[in-house]
Design a protein around this motif. Structure first.
Motif, PDB file in Angstrom:
ATOM      1  N   UNK A  94     -33.233  16.907 -44.808  1.00 32.60           N
ATOM      2  CA  UNK A  94     -32.429  16.972 -45.793  1.00 32.60           C
ATOM      3  C   UNK A  94     -30.546  17.289 -45.466  1.00 32.60           C
ATOM      4  N   UNK A  95     -30.975  18.365 -44.572  1.00 37.68           N
ATOM      5  CA  UNK A  95     -30.112  18.871 -44.281  1.00 37.68           C
ATOM      6  C   UNK A  95     -29.423  18.412 -42.915  1.00 37.68           C
ATOM      7  N   UNK A  96     -29.660  17.249 -43.317  1.00 33.65           N
ATOM      8  CA  UNK A  96     -29.778  16.368 -41.776  1.00 33.65           C
ATOM      9  C   UNK A  96     -29.493  14.934 -41.599  1.00 33.65           C
ATOM     10  N   UNK A  97     -30.126  14.585 -42.865  1.00 32.10           N
ATOM     11  CA  UNK A  97     -30.085  13.421 -43.005  1.00 32.10           C
ATOM     12  C   UNK A  97     -29.068  13.578 -44.971  1.00 32.10           C
ATOM     13  N   UNK A  98     -27.531  12.626 -44.856  1.00 34.15           N
ATOM     14  CA  UNK A  98     -26.859  12.856 -45.639  1.00 34.15           C
ATOM     15  C   UNK A  98     -27.282  12.243 -46.687  1.00 34.15           C
ATOM     16  N   UNK A 120     -35.087   9.963 -38.028  1.00 35.75           N
ATOM     17  CA  UNK A 120     -36.607   9.745 -37.127  1.00 35.75           C
ATOM     18  C   UNK A 120     -35.845  11.215 -36.060  1.00 35.75           C
ATOM     19  N   UNK A 121     -34.429  11.016 -35.694  1.00 37.78           N
ATOM     20  CA  UNK A 121     -34.299  12.148 -34.759  1.00 37.78           C
ATOM     21  C   UNK A 121     -34.414  13.921 -35.933  1.00 37.78           C
ATOM     22  N   UNK A 123     -36.668  14.646 -37.557  1.00 42.02           N
ATOM     23  CA  UNK A 123     -38.331  14.615 -37.820  1.00 42.02           C
ATOM     24  C   UNK A 123     -38.782  14.731 -36.378  1.00 42.02           C
ATOM     25  N   UNK A 124     -38.315  14.361 -35.321  1.00 42.88           N
ATOM     26  CA  UNK A 124     -38.383  14.607 -34.007  1.00 42.88           C
ATOM     27  C   UNK A 124     -37.681  15.584 -33.756  1.00 42.88           C
ATOM     28  N   UNK A 125     -36.721  16.558 -34.106  1.00 44.51           N
ATOM     29  CA  UNK A 125     -35.973  17.555 -34.485  1.00 44.51           C
ATOM     30  C   UNK A 125     -37.375  19.005 -35.012  1.00 44.51           C
ATOM     31  N   UNK A 126     -37.991  18.201 -35.602  1.00 44.35           N
ATOM     32  CA  UNK A 126     -38.684  19.545 -36.377  1.00 44.35           C
ATOM     33  C   UNK A 126     -39.622  19.538 -35.776  1.00 44.35           C
ATOM     34  N   UNK A 127     -40.523  18.564 -35.509  1.00 42.81           N
ATOM     35  CA  UNK A 127     -41.969  18.522 -34.680  1.00 42.81           C
ATOM     36  C   UNK A 127     -41.167  19.369 -33.687  1.00 42.81           C
ATOM     37  N   UNK A 133     -34.883  15.674 -26.733  1.00 48.34           N
ATOM     38  CA  UNK A 133     -33.579  14.888 -25.913  1.00 48.34           C
ATOM     39  C   UNK A 133     -33.378  13.103 -25.722  1.00 48.34           C
ATOM     40  N   UNK A 134     -34.251  12.394 -26.785  1.00 46.76           N
ATOM     41  CA  UNK A 134     -33.827  10.988 -26.703  1.00 46.76           C
ATOM     42  C   UNK A 134     -32.909  10.788 -26.328  1.00 46.76           C
ATOM     43  N   UNK A 135     -31.964  10.133 -25.831  1.00 45.38           N
ATOM     44  CA  UNK A 135     -30.547   9.920 -26.200  1.00 45.38           C
ATOM     45  C   UNK A 135     -30.502   8.720 -27.225  1.00 45.38           C
ATOM     46  N   UNK A 136     -28.993   9.168 -27.813  1.00 48.51           N
ATOM     47  CA  UNK A 136     -28.831   7.957 -29.352  1.00 48.51           C
ATOM     48  C   UNK A 136     -29.326   6.739 -29.000  1.00 48.51           C
ATOM     49  N   UNK A 137     -28.819   6.150 -28.080  1.00 46.67           N
ATOM     50  CA  UNK A 137     -29.167   4.687 -27.705  1.00 46.67           C
ATOM     51  C   UNK A 137     -31.054   4.361 -27.589  1.00 46.67           C
TER      52      UNK A 137
END
Length: 283
Positions: A94-98, A120-121, A123-127, A133-137
């Protein structure tokens, strides 16, 4: 001894998914790696060749699994996490997805927009316990591939209902018109005309209902997010999406130290357990 990266990063599996048919569909190795994560739940993790493929599997599982598709965020994430530390997981995302709340419905309208990529980003951070490290693209390309392989089915029910209502209205109107013409030629009595009046009223009611359904569908269609047609358009949308800053310092010490991988319930758990995954000792 050099400290290993979290398993979700080493194996390019941002959702820390179990080995499963969906993981294999997106290029994961057929044999998952067993994790000695201290939870005693027999957890394993799928191994992907690229970040894009791992993200594709992560999104596809959210979109298609009966455990997550069209469910409330709070209910779905509890299943995804194996019911491990659910409140902190919810707060982290919630803190990272407006705009994300416990009641947000995880449907195609959510996944096809910038909020889907942001989630998705997060969740990946939390896991991983650290920014992934995956780029935005890669995230945007994965979103494009998943929706290209299985297009969003948005508004199909409303469209079908509208067409059916319009067809019924047209049929009823034609029938009433034919009946009135016949009655005028044959000189019907008042009883027959009473029946005709009732039929006319039914036709009018059907027309009103069809118009109401059509207006409702148009409003929903106007509010529905549309997928970008090109990768550059998707990138521009994501760049314009305001994400709150969430430095790693915000993580609670316990959360920052915890294992990168949560328990998963794979889509085909029995199949996954029949395999004999390679053993790995996590340092």
């Amino acid at each position: 001894m050099r400290k290993l990266e979290p398993a979700s990063i080493r194996y390019k599996n941002p959702g820390a998914m179990w080995g499963s048919p969906i993981a294999i569909k997106w290029g994961a190795q057929k044999r998952a790696v067993t994790l000695n994560d201290g939870k005693g739940q027999g957890n394993n993790i799928a191994v992907f060749p690229t970040y894009v493929q791992g993200i594709c599997a992560q999104l596809d599982l959210w979109r298609t699994s009966k455990n997550y598709r069209n469910k409330r965020f709070a209910d779905a994430i509890a299943i995804w996490s194996g019911h491990n530390e659910v409140p902190s997981y919810i707060a982290f995302c919630k803190a990272r997805v407006p705009g994300l709340t416990e009641n947000t419905v995880m449907n195609d309208a959510f996944w096809s927009g910038p909020s889907g990529v942001a989630f998705l980003k997060a969740q990946a951070w939390h896991e991983a316990g650290k920014p992934y490290p995956a780029p935005d693209a890669d995230w945007i390309e994965a979103q494009r591939r998943v929706f290209a392989a299985n297009p969003a089915k948005l508004g199909v029910g409303a469209t079908t209902t509208t067409v059916a209502a319009a067809t019924a209205t047209a049929t009823a109107t034609a029938a009433v018109s034919a009946t009135v013409t016949k009655g005028a030629h044959e000189g019907w009595g008042w009883e027959a005309w009473l029946i005709v009046a009732a039929a006319v009223a039914a036709a009018v009611a059907a027309a009103v209902c069809a118009a109401a359904v059509w207006r409702l569908w148009k409003r929903k269609a106007a509010a529905r997010p549309q997928l970008a047609s090109t990768a550059s358009e998707a990138q521009a949308r994501y760049d314009a999406f305001s994400l709150p800053s969430a430095p790693e310092a915000e993580l609670a010490p316990k959360q920052a130290r915890k294992s990168a991988v949560r328990a998963r319930k794979p889509a085909a758990k029995k199949t996954a357990r029949k395999r004999k995954p390679a053993q790995e000792v996590v340092a």
